[in-house]
Design a protein around this motif. Structure first.
Motif, PDB file in Angstrom:
ATOM      1  N   ALA A 177       5.028   5.268 -14.592  1.00 31.80           N
ATOM      2  CA  ALA A 177       4.114   5.441 -13.536  1.00 31.80           C
ATOM      3  C   ALA A 177       3.775   4.416 -12.735  1.00 31.80           C
ATOM      4  CB  ALA A 177       2.245   5.166 -14.034  1.00 31.80           C
ATOM      5  N   ALA A 178       4.414   2.984 -11.619  1.00 33.95           N
ATOM      6  CA  ALA A 178       4.621   2.429 -11.826  1.00 33.95           C
ATOM      7  C   ALA A 178       6.537   2.962 -10.427  1.00 33.95           C
ATOM      8  CB  ALA A 178       4.788   1.079 -11.546  1.00 33.95           C
ATOM      9  N   GLU A 233       7.125   6.488  -2.321  1.00 36.40           N
ATOM     10  CA  GLU A 233       7.135   5.714  -1.341  1.00 36.40           C
ATOM     11  C   GLU A 233       8.733   5.592  -0.643  1.00 36.40           C
ATOM     12  OE1 GLU A 233       4.905   5.170   1.595  1.00 36.40           O
ATOM     13  OE2 GLU A 233       3.516   6.705   0.096  1.00 36.40           O
ATOM     14  N   ARG A 234       9.881   5.335  -1.179  1.00 26.99           N
ATOM     15  CA  ARG A 234      11.226   5.549  -0.879  1.00 26.99           C
ATOM     16  C   ARG A 234      12.170   6.158  -2.185  1.00 26.99           C
ATOM     17  NH1 ARG A 234      11.303  -0.779   1.269  1.00 26.99           N
ATOM     18  NH2 ARG A 234      13.670  -0.397   0.764  1.00 26.99           N
ATOM     19  N   ALA A 261       2.330   0.026  -7.586  1.00 23.85           N
ATOM     20  CA  ALA A 261       3.494   0.429  -7.299  1.00 23.85           C
ATOM     21  C   ALA A 261       3.853   1.200  -6.233  1.00 23.85           C
ATOM     22  CB  ALA A 261       4.827   0.620  -8.283  1.00 23.85           C
ATOM     23  N   ARG A 262       3.176   1.850  -5.034  1.00 22.22           N
ATOM     24  CA  ARG A 262       3.399   3.115  -4.501  1.00 22.22           C
ATOM     25  C   ARG A 262       2.807   2.340  -3.352  1.00 22.22           C
ATOM     26  NH1 ARG A 262       1.487   9.421  -3.533  1.00 22.22           N
ATOM     27  NH2 ARG A 262       2.589   9.397  -1.405  1.00 22.22           N
ATOM     28  N   SER A 286       6.350  -3.034   2.042  1.00 22.19           N
ATOM     29  CA  SER A 286       7.541  -2.758   2.445  1.00 22.19           C
ATOM     30  C   SER A 286       7.888  -2.212   3.919  1.00 22.19           C
ATOM     31  CB  SER A 286       8.724  -2.222   1.175  1.00 22.19           C
ATOM     32  OG  SER A 286       8.815  -1.624   1.216  1.00 22.19           O
ATOM     33  N   LYS A 287       7.371  -1.108   4.463  1.00 17.67           N
ATOM     34  CA  LYS A 287       7.546  -0.266   5.209  1.00 17.67           C
ATOM     35  C   LYS A 287       7.018  -0.884   6.281  1.00 17.67           C
ATOM     36  CE  LYS A 287       8.035   4.154   3.020  1.00 17.67           C
ATOM     37  NZ  LYS A 287       7.805   5.620   3.460  1.00 17.67           N
ATOM     38  N   ALA A 315       5.221  -0.757  -2.548  1.00 22.00           N
ATOM     39  CA  ALA A 315       6.485  -0.142  -1.474  1.00 22.00           C
ATOM     40  C   ALA A 315       5.769   0.171  -0.313  1.00 22.00           C
ATOM     41  CB  ALA A 315       7.176   1.413  -2.371  1.00 22.00           C
ATOM     42  N   MET A 316       4.586   0.596   0.150  1.00 19.20           N
ATOM     43  CA  MET A 316       3.961   0.673   1.810  1.00 19.20           C
ATOM     44  C   MET A 316       4.465  -0.143   2.296  1.00 19.20           C
ATOM     45  SD  MET A 316       0.915   3.634   0.315  1.00 19.20           S
ATOM     46  CE  MET A 316       0.185   3.855   2.003  1.00 19.20           C
ATOM     47  N   LEU A 322      -1.679  -6.123 -11.222  1.00 21.38           N
ATOM     48  CA  LEU A 322      -2.079  -4.961 -11.592  1.00 21.38           C
ATOM     49  C   LEU A 322      -3.605  -4.927 -11.360  1.00 21.38           C
ATOM     50  CD1 LEU A 322       0.161  -3.468 -14.939  1.00 21.38           C
ATOM     51  CD2 LEU A 322       0.051  -2.905 -12.634  1.00 21.38           C
ATOM     52  N   GLY A 327       5.196   5.537  -8.518  1.00 26.65           N
ATOM     53  CA  GLY A 327       4.337   5.490  -7.216  1.00 26.65           C
ATOM     54  C   GLY A 327       5.551   4.618  -6.390  1.00 26.65           C
ATOM     55  N   ALA A 328       6.998   3.562  -6.608  1.00 26.93           N
ATOM     56  CA  ALA A 328       7.507   3.520  -5.574  1.00 26.93           C
ATOM     57  C   ALA A 328       8.423   4.341  -5.503  1.00 26.93           C
ATOM     58  CB  ALA A 328       8.078   2.299  -6.156  1.00 26.93           C
ATOM     59  N   ALA A 368      -1.113   0.835 -11.755  1.00 28.75           N
ATOM     60  CA  ALA A 368       0.371   0.868 -12.219  1.00 28.75           C
ATOM     61  C   ALA A 368       0.795   1.830 -10.978  1.00 28.75           C
ATOM     62  CB  ALA A 368       1.149   1.157 -13.313  1.00 28.75           C
ATOM     63  N   TYR A 369       0.495   2.956 -11.343  1.00 28.16           N
ATOM     64  CA  TYR A 369       1.107   3.833 -10.169  1.00 28.16           C
ATOM     65  C   TYR A 369       0.739   3.292  -8.341  1.00 28.16           C
ATOM     66  CZ  TYR A 369       1.815   8.309  -7.030  1.00 28.16           C
ATOM     67  OH  TYR A 369       1.486   8.955  -6.357  1.00 28.16           O
ATOM     68  N   LYS A 404       4.573   4.121 -20.104  1.00 26.21           N
ATOM     69  CA  LYS A 404       3.411   4.382 -19.458  1.00 26.21           C
ATOM     70  C   LYS A 404       3.357   3.842 -18.234  1.00 26.21           C
ATOM     71  CE  LYS A 404       0.022   3.118 -20.472  1.00 26.21           C
ATOM     72  NZ  LYS A 404      -1.576   2.815 -20.989  1.00 26.21           N
ATOM     73  N   ASP A 405       3.082   2.385 -18.407  1.00 25.16           N
ATOM     74  CA  ASP A 405       3.016   1.574 -16.824  1.00 25.16           C
ATOM     75  C   ASP A 405       4.140   2.067 -16.067  1.00 25.16           C
ATOM     76  OD1 ASP A 405       0.702   1.532 -17.717  1.00 25.16           O
ATOM     77  OD2 ASP A 405       0.673  -0.682 -17.241  1.00 25.16           O
ATOM     78  N   LYS A 424      -4.476   8.412   2.773  1.00 23.36           N
ATOM     79  CA  LYS A 424      -3.552   8.385   1.813  1.00 23.36           C
ATOM     80  C   LYS A 424      -3.943   7.983   0.809  1.00 23.36           C
ATOM     81  CE  LYS A 424       1.283   7.713   1.907  1.00 23.36           C
ATOM     82  NZ  LYS A 424       2.742   7.240   2.214  1.00 23.36           N
ATOM     83  N   SER A 428      -5.555  -1.691 -17.458  1.00 24.06           N
ATOM     84  CA  SER A 428      -5.050  -1.449 -15.674  1.00 24.06           C
ATOM     85  C   SER A 428      -4.188  -0.560 -15.976  1.00 24.06           C
ATOM     86  CB  SER A 428      -4.340  -3.032 -15.859  1.00 24.06           C
ATOM     87  OG  SER A 428      -3.291  -2.867 -16.812  1.00 24.06           O
ATOM     88  N   LYS A 429      -4.752   0.719 -17.049  1.00 21.49           N
ATOM     89  CA  LYS A 429      -4.023   1.662 -16.965  1.00 21.49           C
ATOM     90  C   LYS A 429      -4.058   2.485 -15.353  1.00 21.49           C
ATOM     91  CE  LYS A 429      -7.120   3.928 -19.618  1.00 21.49           C
ATOM     92  NZ  LYS A 429      -7.555   4.912 -20.963  1.00 21.49           N
TER      93      LYS A 429
END
Lengths: 344, 86
Positions: B46-47, B54-55, A16-17, A23-24, A20-21, A303, B50-51, A12-13, B42-43, A82, A8-9
């Motif tokens: 990255a997370a 956005e915020r 999470a992003r 939540s908007k 966050a999106m 993930l 990413g968060a 993560a990014y 690492k994860d 995006k 799942s490497k």
């Protein structure tokens, strides 16, 4: 394989992003408040939210409901693009496949527009450049006069095989081919790891819901059996090919009754009956079910691609709701009617 | 390399040998726990990025969550210090 399917490497990014999106997004409590606003207030409200950039950009060109409509479409396209921009490798590949829905949507829109002789501007208004075909490409396809030119323009895309037999005239076959192409592509693109199996189930559930809507519409309109079978997409989670064949051959009352055998009954039980006057409630309930389901599975396996699919569905739903409120207000519908159409 | 058989070794040689093994153990304790916390971070990192993209207000939380696995390497360091100095 051109990307690494293991682990799942890469998630993560992006997850999470996307969270966050998410939540908007506009909260569900806000929609009832918006129903008490008039169109100008709604425009101002969305102009002060996440849609600011789109409303500002388009305010010179459009006004009133057109402004809202264009801003919503543009924002949807921008948000989905995006997602493609900020993802890589496996998530990117899966998002690309999932968002081909909009390419299919756009091709259908253009073909429908051509069939009914709609002016170019109207077709332009309706396209949402959220898939692989860019806005300019879509506009250039939409400005073509003949079906053959459109087919040539689609030659280097995966959609050519679905439209190649189309000679003009009735659209149902070509629209079906496009839908089937989309789902067969996405089903084959998902692999076998644990998270991906859940994604597969998610997509299969989506196929089920789509089939259910088709079944309700066609059964209610009393279409002949073969025609309905043509419209259904195989590969669903609960409604397998055998189930579909059985459901299609049932009469309307038996069909309603047999719905009890499936898990979708929990969502449908209150809104369907033998003498249901309209299908709006049923469709809204199924959309709600899809949303609940997607947010549920996105927590099972955080993930994975599922939270991203969940976001894609929610964003689309938000846009649909906003459009519904704006359109409803513009045509002076009562709040009750608007509320029935909202999916919250 | 000099071949030392334990039977022929002097007391000094044996002590030196033990010191060497202790140093290797301390090195492994810090090194492996460092790699482990790297994998864990690492994860999370990255997370967090990413968060944050956005915020921006999530910067503080993201930073704290990212360094939590640092505790693993601190345990490694403690073990290494115990090995070397006690």
């Amino acid at each position: 394989m051109f990307f690494n399917r293991r682990g799942s490497k890469k998630y993560a990014y992006i997850t999470a992003r996307v969270r966050a999106m998410k939540s908007k997004l506009i909260q569900r409590e806000v929609f009832p408040k918006m129903m008490n606003m008039d169109l100008a207030e709604i425009t101002r409200f969305i102009g002060e939210s996440e849609y600011k950039q789109d409303v500002d950009e388009l305010a010179q060109k459009y006004s009133g409901i057109d402004l809202v409509e264009h801003a919503l479409n543009q924002n949807l396209a921008r948000t989905y693009r995006k997602l493609l921009r900020v993802s890589q490798d496996e998530p990117h590949y899966l998002i690309t496949e999932y968002l081909r829905y909009w390419d299919i949507w756009n091709i259908k829109t253009i073909l429908r527009g051509k069939y009914y002789g709609a002016p170019l501007e109207e077709i332009q208004e309706a396209v949402v450049a959220a898939g692989q075909l860019g806005y300019r490409q879509l506009v250039s396809i939409a400005s073509m006069e003949s079906i053959n030119d459109i087919k040539v323009a689609l030659e280097n895309t995966p959609y050519h095989s679905a439209v190649s037999d189309y000679q003009g005239g009735m659209l149902s076959t070509v629209e079906n081919n496009l839908d089937k192409l989309y789902y067969s592509r996405i089903l084959s693109s998902v692999g076998k790891s644990k998270g991906e199996k859940l994604s597969l189930k998610f997509i299969k559930t989506e196929i089920d819901l789509k089939n259910l809507k088709t079944l309700f519409r066609t059964k209610k309109a009393n279409l002949p059996r073969d025609e309905i079978m043509e419209l259904l997409i195989s590969g669903g989670a609960e409604l397998k090919d055998g189930d579909l064949r059985r459901l299609v051959s049932l009469s309307w009352p038996d069909f309603i009754k047999s719905m009890e055998d499936y898990s979708y009954w929990s969502a449908l039980s209150e809104v369907i009956s033998e003498d249901m006057p309209s299908l709006i409630d049923m469709e809204a309930e199924l959309d709600k079910y899809a949303m609940k389901y997607s947010s549920k599975v996105s927590h099972y396996y955080p993930l994975s691609i599922l939270p991203i699919f969940d976001y894609i569905i929610r964003k689309n739903n938000e846009i649909k709701n906003l459009r519904m409120i704006a359109r409803g207000k513009e045509s002076a519908l009562s709040n009750d009617i608007i509320k029935r159409h909202l999916v919250m | 390399m000099v071949d030392i058989s334990i039977a022929d070794a002097t007391v000094e040689q044996i002590l030196a040998n033990q010191k060497g093994l202790i140093a290797i153990g301390a090195g492994l304790a810090v090194g492996l726990s460092g790699i482990a916390s790297g994998i864990a971070e690492k994860d999370i990192g990255a997370a967090a990025v990413g968060a944050m993209a956005e915020r921006e207000e999530l910067f503080g939380k993201g930073l704290i969550l990212t360094v939590i696995p640092e505790t693993i390497v601190i345990f490694g360091l403690v073990v290494a210090i115990l090995l070397l100095f006690l």
